[in-house]
Design a protein around this motif. Structure first.
Motif, PDB file in Angstrom:
ATOM      1  N   PHE A   1       0.835  -1.197   0.000  1.00  0.00           N
ATOM      2  CA  PHE A   1       0.000   0.000   0.000  1.00  0.00           C
ATOM      3  C   PHE A   1       0.873   1.252   0.000  1.00  0.00           C
ATOM      4  O   PHE A   1       0.635   2.197  -0.753  1.00  0.00           O
ATOM      5  CB  PHE A   1      -0.935   0.001   1.219  1.00  0.00           C
ATOM      6  N   CYS A   2       1.905   1.255   0.822  1.00  0.00           N
ATOM      7  CA  CYS A   2       2.830   2.399   0.874  1.00  0.00           C
ATOM      8  C   CYS A   2       3.532   2.607  -0.456  1.00  0.00           C
ATOM      9  O   CYS A   2       3.746   3.745  -0.880  1.00  0.00           O
ATOM     10  CB  CYS A   2       3.857   2.207   1.988  1.00  0.00           C
ATOM     11  N   GLU A   3       3.872   1.521  -1.129  1.00  0.00           N
ATOM     12  CA  GLU A   3       4.534   1.629  -2.422  1.00  0.00           C
ATOM     13  C   GLU A   3       3.597   2.210  -3.480  1.00  0.00           C
ATOM     14  O   GLU A   3       4.025   2.971  -4.341  1.00  0.00           O
ATOM     15  CB  GLU A   3       5.092   0.272  -2.848  1.00  0.00           C
ATOM     16  N   VAL A   4       2.313   1.905  -3.425  1.00  0.00           N
ATOM     17  CA  VAL A   4       1.344   2.498  -4.355  1.00  0.00           C
ATOM     18  C   VAL A   4       1.244   4.002  -4.096  1.00  0.00           C
ATOM     19  O   VAL A   4       1.224   4.806  -5.037  1.00  0.00           O
ATOM     20  CB  VAL A   4      -0.040   1.815  -4.249  1.00  0.00           C
TER      21      VAL A   4
ATOM     22  N   GLY B   1       7.429  10.211 -26.020  1.00  0.00           N
ATOM     23  CA  GLY B   1       8.388  10.066 -24.914  1.00  0.00           C
ATOM     24  C   GLY B   1       7.711   9.960 -23.566  1.00  0.00           C
ATOM     25  O   GLY B   1       8.066   9.110 -22.740  1.00  0.00           O
ATOM     26  N   ILE B   2       6.717  10.798 -23.322  1.00  0.00           N
ATOM     27  CA  ILE B   2       5.981  10.737 -22.054  1.00  0.00           C
ATOM     28  C   ILE B   2       5.206   9.429 -21.955  1.00  0.00           C
ATOM     29  O   ILE B   2       5.177   8.791 -20.902  1.00  0.00           O
ATOM     30  CB  ILE B   2       5.049  11.957 -21.889  1.00  0.00           C
ATOM     31  N   ARG B   3       4.605   8.992 -23.061  1.00  0.00           N
ATOM     32  CA  ARG B   3       3.887   7.705 -23.051  1.00  0.00           C
ATOM     33  C   ARG B   3       4.841   6.567 -22.710  1.00  0.00           C
ATOM     34  O   ARG B   3       4.522   5.698 -21.895  1.00  0.00           O
ATOM     35  CB  ARG B   3       3.216   7.452 -24.405  1.00  0.00           C
ATOM     36  N   GLN B   4       6.028   6.584 -23.322  1.00  0.00           N
ATOM     37  CA  GLN B   4       7.009   5.520 -23.082  1.00  0.00           C
ATOM     38  C   GLN B   4       7.468   5.522 -21.620  1.00  0.00           C
ATOM     39  O   GLN B   4       7.515   4.480 -20.971  1.00  0.00           O
ATOM     40  CB  GLN B   4       8.209   5.686 -24.024  1.00  0.00           C
ATOM     41  N   LYS B   5       7.811   6.690 -21.104  1.00  0.00           N
ATOM     42  CA  LYS B   5       8.256   6.771 -19.705  1.00  0.00           C
ATOM     43  C   LYS B   5       7.144   6.331 -18.753  1.00  0.00           C
ATOM     44  O   LYS B   5       7.392   5.580 -17.811  1.00  0.00           O
ATOM     45  CB  LYS B   5       8.698   8.199 -19.361  1.00  0.00           C
ATOM     46  N   PHE B   6       5.923   6.770 -19.007  1.00  0.00           N
ATOM     47  CA  PHE B   6       4.801   6.392 -18.153  1.00  0.00           C
ATOM     48  C   PHE B   6       4.601   4.876 -18.184  1.00  0.00           C
ATOM     49  O   PHE B   6       4.426   4.242 -17.134  1.00  0.00           O
ATOM     50  CB  PHE B   6       3.522   7.110 -18.580  1.00  0.00           C
ATOM     51  N   ARG B   7       4.625   4.294 -19.386  1.00  0.00           N
ATOM     52  CA  ARG B   7       4.448   2.839 -19.503  1.00  0.00           C
ATOM     53  C   ARG B   7       5.526   2.083 -18.733  1.00  0.00           C
ATOM     54  O   ARG B   7       5.236   1.136 -18.007  1.00  0.00           O
ATOM     55  CB  ARG B   7       4.505   2.413 -20.974  1.00  0.00           C
ATOM     56  N   ILE B   8       6.760   2.491 -18.918  1.00  0.00           N
ATOM     57  CA  ILE B   8       7.863   1.795 -18.251  1.00  0.00           C
ATOM     58  C   ILE B   8       7.772   1.948 -16.738  1.00  0.00           C
ATOM     59  O   ILE B   8       7.842   0.970 -15.997  1.00  0.00           O
ATOM     60  CB  ILE B   8       9.225   2.285 -18.778  1.00  0.00           C
ATOM     61  N   PHE B   9       7.612   3.188 -16.275  1.00  0.00           N
ATOM     62  CA  PHE B   9       7.596   3.431 -14.835  1.00  0.00           C
ATOM     63  C   PHE B   9       6.432   2.702 -14.162  1.00  0.00           C
ATOM     64  O   PHE B   9       6.604   2.075 -13.122  1.00  0.00           O
ATOM     65  CB  PHE B   9       7.516   4.925 -14.553  1.00  0.00           C
ATOM     66  N   THR B  10       5.237   2.779 -14.743  1.00  0.00           N
ATOM     67  CA  THR B  10       4.096   2.119 -14.107  1.00  0.00           C
ATOM     68  C   THR B  10       4.193   0.597 -14.221  1.00  0.00           C
ATOM     69  O   THR B  10       3.836  -0.108 -13.283  1.00  0.00           O
ATOM     70  CB  THR B  10       2.761   2.616 -14.687  1.00  0.00           C
ATOM     71  N   SER B  11       4.689   0.086 -15.333  1.00  0.00           N
ATOM     72  CA  SER B  11       4.860  -1.366 -15.472  1.00  0.00           C
ATOM     73  C   SER B  11       5.868  -1.899 -14.462  1.00  0.00           C
ATOM     74  O   SER B  11       5.623  -2.916 -13.805  1.00  0.00           O
ATOM     75  CB  SER B  11       5.324  -1.733 -16.887  1.00  0.00           C
TER      76      SER B  11
ATOM     77  N   THR C   1      16.410   4.648 -11.914  1.00  0.00           N
ATOM     78  CA  THR C   1      17.061   4.271 -10.659  1.00  0.00           C
ATOM     79  C   THR C   1      16.441   5.042  -9.494  1.00  0.00           C
ATOM     80  O   THR C   1      16.098   4.469  -8.459  1.00  0.00           O
ATOM     81  CB  THR C   1      18.576   4.546 -10.734  1.00  0.00           C
ATOM     82  N   ASP C   2      16.293   6.349  -9.674  1.00  0.00           N
ATOM     83  CA  ASP C   2      15.674   7.191  -8.654  1.00  0.00           C
ATOM     84  C   ASP C   2      14.242   6.720  -8.387  1.00  0.00           C
ATOM     85  O   ASP C   2      13.805   6.638  -7.234  1.00  0.00           O
ATOM     86  CB  ASP C   2      15.687   8.653  -9.122  1.00  0.00           C
ATOM     87  N   PHE C   3      13.536   6.391  -9.437  1.00  0.00           N
ATOM     88  CA  PHE C   3      12.172   5.897  -9.318  1.00  0.00           C
ATOM     89  C   PHE C   3      12.131   4.627  -8.467  1.00  0.00           C
ATOM     90  O   PHE C   3      11.332   4.517  -7.532  1.00  0.00           O
ATOM     91  CB  PHE C   3      11.620   5.625 -10.716  1.00  0.00           C
ATOM     92  N   LEU C   4      12.991   3.665  -8.775  1.00  0.00           N
ATOM     93  CA  LEU C   4      13.018   2.418  -8.008  1.00  0.00           C
ATOM     94  C   LEU C   4      13.341   2.671  -6.540  1.00  0.00           C
ATOM     95  O   LEU C   4      12.738   2.079  -5.653  1.00  0.00           O
ATOM     96  CB  LEU C   4      14.041   1.446  -8.608  1.00  0.00           C
ATOM     97  N   GLU C   5      14.296   3.556  -6.302  1.00  0.00           N
ATOM     98  CA  GLU C   5      14.675   3.854  -4.924  1.00  0.00           C
ATOM     99  C   GLU C   5      13.557   4.565  -4.170  1.00  0.00           C
ATOM    100  O   GLU C   5      13.397   4.356  -2.969  1.00  0.00           O
ATOM    101  CB  GLU C   5      15.937   4.715  -4.902  1.00  0.00           C
ATOM    102  N   ASN C   6      12.776   5.393  -4.851  1.00  0.00           N
ATOM    103  CA  ASN C   6      11.709   6.136  -4.194  1.00  0.00           C
ATOM    104  C   ASN C   6      10.417   5.346  -4.037  1.00  0.00           C
ATOM    105  O   ASN C   6       9.688   5.547  -3.075  1.00  0.00           O
ATOM    106  CB  ASN C   6      11.409   7.435  -4.962  1.00  0.00           C
TER     107      ASN C   6
ATOM    108  N   ALA D   1       6.746  -0.463 -11.655  1.00  0.00           N
ATOM    109  CA  ALA D   1       6.170  -0.301 -10.316  1.00  0.00           C
ATOM    110  C   ALA D   1       5.177  -1.416  -9.999  1.00  0.00           C
ATOM    111  O   ALA D   1       5.207  -2.002  -8.916  1.00  0.00           O
ATOM    112  CB  ALA D   1       5.491   1.055 -10.190  1.00  0.00           C
ATOM    113  N   MET D   2       4.304  -1.726 -10.944  1.00  0.00           N
ATOM    114  CA  MET D   2       3.310  -2.770 -10.691  1.00  0.00           C
ATOM    115  C   MET D   2       3.969  -4.133 -10.516  1.00  0.00           C
ATOM    116  O   MET D   2       3.540  -4.931  -9.690  1.00  0.00           O
ATOM    117  CB  MET D   2       2.267  -2.811 -11.807  1.00  0.00           C
TER     118      MET D   2
END
Length: 131
Positions: free
Chosen positions: A8-11, A52-62, A97-102, A64-65
């Protein structure tokens, strides 16, 4: 119970990170909506966003999930930066990397950052990492 709290905290962290990273947009993940403003008055279609924004969003959310829903994750991404502008390519590894750490809890990330950075081979990205 602890595992559910961590997830839950990670979401919550994912939502916060998206709001900070894509500061010009507002994401309503529960209702699958994207807005062009923080007030959520101007609804956008995903296709309205730049590639570019679509690609970053897809990668980051995928990513994360995958990390949030699994006990252990090994995520391989082949040339995720290929559709990004050169300046975004240079910052992509640091941003992910920052995303994964955060977004992930410290106990769940174990070595992922070093593995990620050591697997990069594209010259433009390697040059940015060496700075």
């Amino acid at each position: 119970v602890i595992e559910s709290v961590v997830k839950f905290c990670e979401v919550i962290k994912l939502k916060r990170y998206l709001a900070e990273t894509f500061s010009d947009l507002s994401f309503d993940l529960e209702n699958s909506r994207i807005y062009a403003d923080k007030e959520r008055k101007h609804l956008l279609k995903f296709s309205d966003l730049s590639s570019g924004i679509r690609q970053k969003f897809r990668i980051f959310t995928s990513v994360a999930m995958q990390v949030i829903t699994a006990q252990k994750s090994l995520i391989l991404i082949d040339e995720p930066e290929i559709s990004l502008h050169l300046s975004w390519q240079r910052s992509f590894v640091d941003e992910l990397t920052d995303f994964l750490e955060n977004v992930t809890s410290e106990s769940r990330i174990k070595g992922a950052v070093s593995l990620w950075k050591n697997s990069v081979y594209k010259p433009s990205i390697l040059a940015a990492l060496s700075k």
